[in-house]
Design a protein around this motif. Structure first.
Motif, PDB file in Angstrom:
ATOM      1  N   GLY A 162       3.797   8.775  -0.090  1.00 40.52           N
ATOM      2  CA  GLY A 162       3.583   8.560  -1.521  1.00 40.52           C
ATOM      3  C   GLY A 162       4.325   7.377  -2.090  1.00 40.52           C
ATOM      4  O   GLY A 162       4.302   7.159  -3.313  1.00 40.52           O
ATOM      5  N   GLU A 211       0.831  -1.205   0.000  1.00 39.44           N
ATOM      6  CA  GLU A 211       0.000   0.000   0.000  1.00 39.44           C
ATOM      7  C   GLU A 211       0.873   1.266   0.000  1.00 39.44           C
ATOM      8  O   GLU A 211       1.960   1.304   0.550  1.00 39.44           O
ATOM      9  CB  GLU A 211      -0.901   0.023   1.243  1.00 39.44           C
ATOM     10  CG  GLU A 211      -1.858  -1.147   1.346  1.00 39.44           C
ATOM     11  CD  GLU A 211      -1.191  -2.390   1.905  1.00 39.44           C
ATOM     12  OE1 GLU A 211      -0.015  -2.270   2.346  1.00 39.44           O
ATOM     13  OE2 GLU A 211      -1.793  -3.469   1.879  1.00 39.44           O
ATOM     14  N   GLU A 212       0.320   2.297  -0.623  1.00 40.43           N
ATOM     15  CA  GLU A 212       1.015   3.581  -0.651  1.00 40.43           C
ATOM     16  C   GLU A 212       0.942   4.223   0.725  1.00 40.43           C
ATOM     17  O   GLU A 212      -0.111   4.306   1.354  1.00 40.43           O
ATOM     18  CB  GLU A 212       0.395   4.500  -1.695  1.00 40.43           C
ATOM     19  CG  GLU A 212       1.108   5.847  -1.827  1.00 40.43           C
ATOM     20  CD  GLU A 212       0.524   6.690  -2.941  1.00 40.43           C
ATOM     21  OE1 GLU A 212       0.047   7.810  -2.643  1.00 40.43           O
ATOM     22  OE2 GLU A 212       0.521   6.210  -4.108  1.00 40.43           O
ATOM     23  N   SER A 271       4.947   3.242  -2.461  1.00 39.62           N
ATOM     24  CA  SER A 271       4.268   1.954  -2.330  1.00 39.62           C
ATOM     25  C   SER A 271       5.212   0.836  -2.736  1.00 39.62           C
ATOM     26  O   SER A 271       6.283   1.073  -3.307  1.00 39.62           O
ATOM     27  CB  SER A 271       3.010   1.917  -3.187  1.00 39.62           C
ATOM     28  OG  SER A 271       3.331   2.131  -4.559  1.00 39.62           O
TER      29      SER A 271
END
Length: 579
Positions: free
Chosen positions: A212, A207-208, A214
């Motif tokens: 910002g 997940e990011e 990921s």
């Protein structure tokens, strides 16, 4: 009894001593340093590197020395224990404030591109570092050592690195975008040398995050002794979660700031919890930090992190401890001897008293053999193209038995040298301090008190004595099938007289054949006492042999000759920094 009458306007002055000390060029005026360079450097490099050393020494001996003297003043050292956690707008910034002289010195030393293969060969890098260590500024030279380790580790896996990690290598080594600083964060609150007990976690998250980023590894947990906290990138140990090697330590490289965030003072998801107040190396910021999801890039296979950290990163730091202390001892010994020749008591130079003559000879011999030994050990590292083996398992894969044995000797030499030089240095500096009487403990008169404190730190950095002695013992038991203790001594001390080798071999083999140093019984206690003594004796013999091989025939230091020489110089050197 003095036949001199009293004089309320006492004319005594230290000016001649200060003049000689401040005009001494660390390379041009040091015949012993020059002899070491001539002995060890390849003929095809000697002329070029000799000229480079002369030019660099003109800067190091005066400008860099002046910057270091100012940077290590008490009020400037104190700054490195202070941190600004928040800015005026309640943003967490964890800003370390250092004096401008330290930052200037750091920038100019890193701009030398020591690790850049386009600018320095292995030998030019080594002798320049040896020269730089004489200024005794750990706030800069510690990051040099740490950067060296980071570069070597990243280079080992250069062709396998993720793009971000490869870019970090180019910043540290090649100066792309300006040469950057490296560090290494390994120790945790439960202990430093017991790296397998690390608990910091590495988690791969798809997940990011709020930053910002990921599909990356992120670190969580605390590191407890993080030196060179001003660095741009750190090699960090952590245990990866949800993988087959989750109980084993992996190595990561972690940016202090993600791209574009340094100027904004937004750190890479970690906090600097506090800066430590240390006995020595006070101008070097050392911190406790907490990772809260810091983006990290793996270096090498996850299951090989421990071997890579110990075999490459820590081994290089141990090399730096020894070469740094050896270089510093040349300076300390030189300044102490010159002062003893300048200072008079009861109408004669202090250096003429028999007790002092013995002490002068002792510290001078110890300093010279430490330097000769450092050059000899480092020449072995260069022989292998500056490539260290990560551990015994990797070493045993080498089919050529001669090469395998030689690489094993280098591994053990690095640890022995670190143990012995770090043990010798505080005693040598303490004795040198005594040459100055009461002035020797005045920090505004001479820098020996600070160097003495720093030397005590070196004994603990990258493995204290007991840990390394136990590791060496264990290493020999692991290679016993193909390298006996007897053969190791004979190979290591080639050129030493057979009687000395025979006596040492008997004692050394007895220690190595003892099955463990971890059992608490009378026999093991006696073995451990002998091991402490013999380890020093073994490496001192190695150092003495290196000094014999150098066959140095230079003139001894003489204060009066240097005073005449320096006063004949056509112009004064510019030694002060524009503030």
């Amino acid at each position: 009894m003095s036949d001199q009458e009293g004089n309320r306007d006492n004319p005594y002055s230290f000016d001649d001593y200060i003049f000689v000390k401040n005009n001494f060029n660390y390379y041009r005026d040091d015949e012993f340093f020059q002899a070491l360079v001539k002995k060890y450097l390849p003929f095809n490099e000697l002329e070029k590197i000799d000229l480079e050393l002369q030019e660099l020494s003109d800067i190091v001996s005066f400008r860099f020395k002046a910057l270091a003297d100012e940077a290590t003043r008490l009020e400037n050292r104190v700054k490195c224990t202070l941190i600004q956690h928040y800015d005026a707008y309640n943003h967490r910034i964890d800003k370390i404030k250092r004096c401008s002289e330290t930052e200037t010195l750091e920038r100019e030393i890193f701009d030398l591109g020591l690790f850049d293969p386009k600018r320095n060969s292995p030998w030019s890098r080594f002798v320049k570092m040896f020269l730089l260590y004489q200024i005794g500024e750990s706030g800069v030279m510690c990051p040099i050592a740490c950067t060296h380790g980071a570069v070597e580790l990243l280079q080992k896996y250069e062709n396998e690195l993720e793009p971000e990690a490869y870019n970090i290598l180019t910043y540290l080594r090649d100066g792309i975008g300006g040469y950057k600083l490296g560090s290494q964060f390994v120790s945790e609150i439960q202990g430093g040398s017991d790296v397998p007990a690390n608990l910091v976690e590495a988690v791969f998250e798809e997940e990011e995050g709020s930053d910002g980023v990921s599909n990356c590894w992120r670190l969580y947990g605390q590191k407890y002794f993080c030196s060179a906290m001003q660095s741009d990138y750190a090699v960090v140990t952590a245990k990866p979660k949800n993988v087959s090697s989750s109980t084993r330590v992996a190595a990561f490289v972690v940016p202090a700031w993600l791209p574009g965030n340094k100027e904004k003072e937004i750190r890479n998801s970690y906090t600097i919890d506090r800066l430590k107040q240390k006995l020595g190396t006070a101008e070097l910021p050392t911190a406790e930090i907490t990772y809260n999801g810091a983006v990290a890039y793996p270096v090498g296979p996850l299951e090989k992190g421990l071997a890579d950290i110990v075999g490459i990163v820590l081994s290089l730091s141990r090399l730096h401890v020894a070469l740094g202390m050896a270089a510093g001892l040349l300076k300390v010994t030189r300044e102490a001897i010159l002062y003893s020749q300048f200072r008079t008591a009861f109408g004669v130079p202090v250096s003429s008293f028999p007790l002092m003559i013995n002490q002068i000879n002792d510290i001078n011999h110890n300093a010279m053999r430490s330097a000769a030994g450092a050059f000899k050990v480092y020449s072995e590292y260069i022989h292998f193209n500056e490539e260290l083996i990560s551990g015994i398992r990797e070493l045993q894969k080498i089919e050529d038995l001669t090469e395998r044995k030689r690489r094993f000797r280098l591994r053990e030499l690095i640890m022995l040298q670190k143990i012995v030089v770090a043990d010798d240095a505080p005693a040598i500096i303490r004795k040198a301090i005594s040459f100055f009487g009461g002035h020797g403990i005045m920090e505004d008169f001479i820098d020996f008190p600070r160097l003495h404190r720093d030397s005590l730190i070196m004994e603990l950095w990258e493995g204290p004595r007991n840990v390394l002695l136990a590791q060496i013992h264990r290493d020999f038991q692991r290679v016993a099938e193909w390298y006996s203790a007897d053969d190791f001594i004979k190979d290591l001390l080639e050129g030493v007289d057979q009687k000395t080798i025979g006596n040492l071999t008997t004692e050394f083999s007895k220690i190595i054949s003892h099955d463990t140093l971890l059992r608490n019984d009378e026999e093991t206690l006696e073995i451990c006492r002998d091991w402490e003594r013999i380890s020093n004796n073994l490496f001192h013999i190695y150092q003495d042999q290196a000094l014999i091989e150098l066959n140095y025939k230079g003139k001894p230091l003489k204060f009066s000759r240097l005073l005449r020489k320096f006063k004949k110089k056509p112009e004064e050197k510019e030694i002060l920094v524009e503030l």
